[in-house]
Design an enzyme around this catalytic site. Structure first.
Site, PDB file in Angstrom:
ATOM      1  N   HIS A  95      36.206 -50.379  47.266  1.00 43.50           N
ATOM      2  CA  HIS A  95      35.952 -51.594  46.486  1.00 43.50           C
ATOM      3  C   HIS A  95      37.129 -51.950  45.566  1.00 43.50           C
ATOM      4  CE1 HIS A  95      34.412 -48.848  43.177  1.00 43.50           C
ATOM      5  NE2 HIS A  95      34.984 -49.778  42.430  1.00 43.50           N
ATOM      6  N   ASP A 125      32.850 -45.898  50.540  1.00 40.74           N
ATOM      7  CA  ASP A 125      33.637 -46.462  49.438  1.00 40.74           C
ATOM      8  C   ASP A 125      34.932 -45.693  49.224  1.00 40.74           C
ATOM      9  OD1 ASP A 125      34.218 -48.338  47.505  1.00 40.74           O
ATOM     10  OD2 ASP A 125      33.222 -47.238  45.897  1.00 40.74           O
ATOM     11  N   SER A 201      37.610 -46.315  38.574  1.00 43.17           N
ATOM     12  CA  SER A 201      37.235 -46.258  39.991  1.00 43.17           C
ATOM     13  C   SER A 201      38.406 -45.826  40.855  1.00 43.17           C
ATOM     14  CB  SER A 201      36.742 -47.623  40.462  1.00 43.17           C
ATOM     15  OG  SER A 201      35.532 -47.975  39.846  1.00 43.17           O
TER      16      SER A 201
END
Length: 361
Positions: A95, A125, A201
């Site tokens: 992402h 992911d 992230s």
């Protein structure tokens, strides 16, 4: 070489979360020797022992952690973190790079460098970037065994674009299930209470020895954050590097853990296992497993009935949906045939299921 981080060194830590940058003074040290009060100056060994373990792991790991900037033609873009796993590849989240056209990475002591996406997988992911040349940096390694609950960990990355940040906590849970695309899930995730925010992230969650427990996936409050586990990352990333994608095993069923109400409605004892709510008509389980064919109402709630309950796959018990998902994700591949022990119509039987490949998102 990695430093040995002892329990004695932890006595010097001033908190469970710190923000550090290269060259910062270590917590617990200072120039005051205490001579004005008659105390003896600290020995060199005592000063060394008072260094924070978080400072040590940060200094060991931070050079391999990168900031990532993503630009898109439609003016969208984003930022995140990543980390070096060999002399040219960087792991991050899917992402973070999704929808991008241009990608840049920056190491702690370098300027921005161009990068390219060699592979990405929305279902885990995970994504891999390639850069043309790396500085003299030691890549990070993954833990050899999954961490136990309570293991101390640190998250290193770039929350809110603040590069070179570290926060500390513990492994709060393992074998968690995260939401993925098309109502699928990511199995075997690691839960932590280390503070994680936007920009973390794709960065590493590491032990105090500097080994990667997981790739940070989400967080943002309530002392709950998650990371894609090291075992799943180690299965997916090599395929992303070699082929650009990864094929996930697929049963072609709808699943839910057996709750007390499901157990009551289906006369299940013990009240555990994974209940099959539906079977995809053209999926691998069609004609092999049975989904719900009715329902009953308990306390005003409709509860499905008649579906198979999966008790075991091969030699692995499946008391919960999380356990079944982790078995599929870590132990199987598309095309393999597994023995599935099910409870059906009050009796147990074993059926053979040949796994398919999860559909494209």
């Amino acid at each position: 070489m990695k430093q040995s981080l002892t329990r004695r060194a932890m006595l010097g830590a001033l908190g469970t979360a710190v923000a550090a940058t290269a060259g910062c003074q270590s917590p617990g040290t200072g120039s005051d020797s205490g001579s004005d009060t008659g105390e003896q100056p600290e020995s060199a060994d005592a000063v060394a022992q008072s260094d924070s373990v978080y400072t040590n792991v940060y200094q060991e790991v931070a050079d391999a952690v990168v900031s990532i900037r993503v630009y898109a033609e439609d003016s969208r873009g984003g930022q995140g973190s990543g980390f070096l796993i060999d002399d040219e590849h960087i792991v991050t989240n899917e992402h973070v790079v999704a929808g991008g056209d241009e990608y840049y990475v920056r190491f702690a002591d370098t300027g921005w460098r161009t990068a390219s996406v060699v592979g990405a997988d929305v279902y885990s992911d995970l994504a891999v970037l390639r850069i043309g040349a790396t500085p003299d940096v030691t890549p990070l390694s993954f833990v050899e065994t999954e961490p136990t609950v309570g293991t101390e960990v640190v998250a290193i990355g770039n929350p809110f674009g603040l590069s070179g940040s570290v926060s500390a906590g513990i492994v709060s849970g393992v074998d968690r299930t995260l939401q993925s695309a098309n109502n699928f899930s990511i199995a075997d995730a690691v839960q932590t209470d280390a503070p994680v925010n936007p920009g973390n992230s794709g960065g590493p969650l590491v032990t105090l020895e500097g080994d990667v427990v997981g790739v940070i996936n989400s967080g943002g409050g309530d002392n709950v954050a998650f990371a894609i586990s090291a075992p799943l990352t180690q299965r997916v990333v090599p395929s992303l590097i070699q082929t650009g994608d990864y094929d996930h095993p697929y049963m072609g069923v709808g699943l839910r853990s057996v709750s007390p109400r499901v157990a009551e409605a289906n006369n299940l004892d013990p009240g555990s296992g994974v209940y099959i709510t539906r079977v995809v008509s053209d999926g691998p389980a069609a004609g092999v497993l049975q989904g719900s064919d009715g329902e009953t109402t308990i306390s005003g709630t409709a509860i499905p009935t008649g579906g198979d309950v999966v008790r075991q796959m091969d030699d692995t018990p499946t008391p919960t949906r999380q356990a079944l998902g982790s078995f599929l994700a870590l132990e199987t591949s598309p095309g393999e045939t597994v023995d599935v022990l099910v409870e059906r119509d009050g009796a147990q039987e074993t059926v053979e299921l040949t796994l398919g490949t999860r559909p494209e998102p």
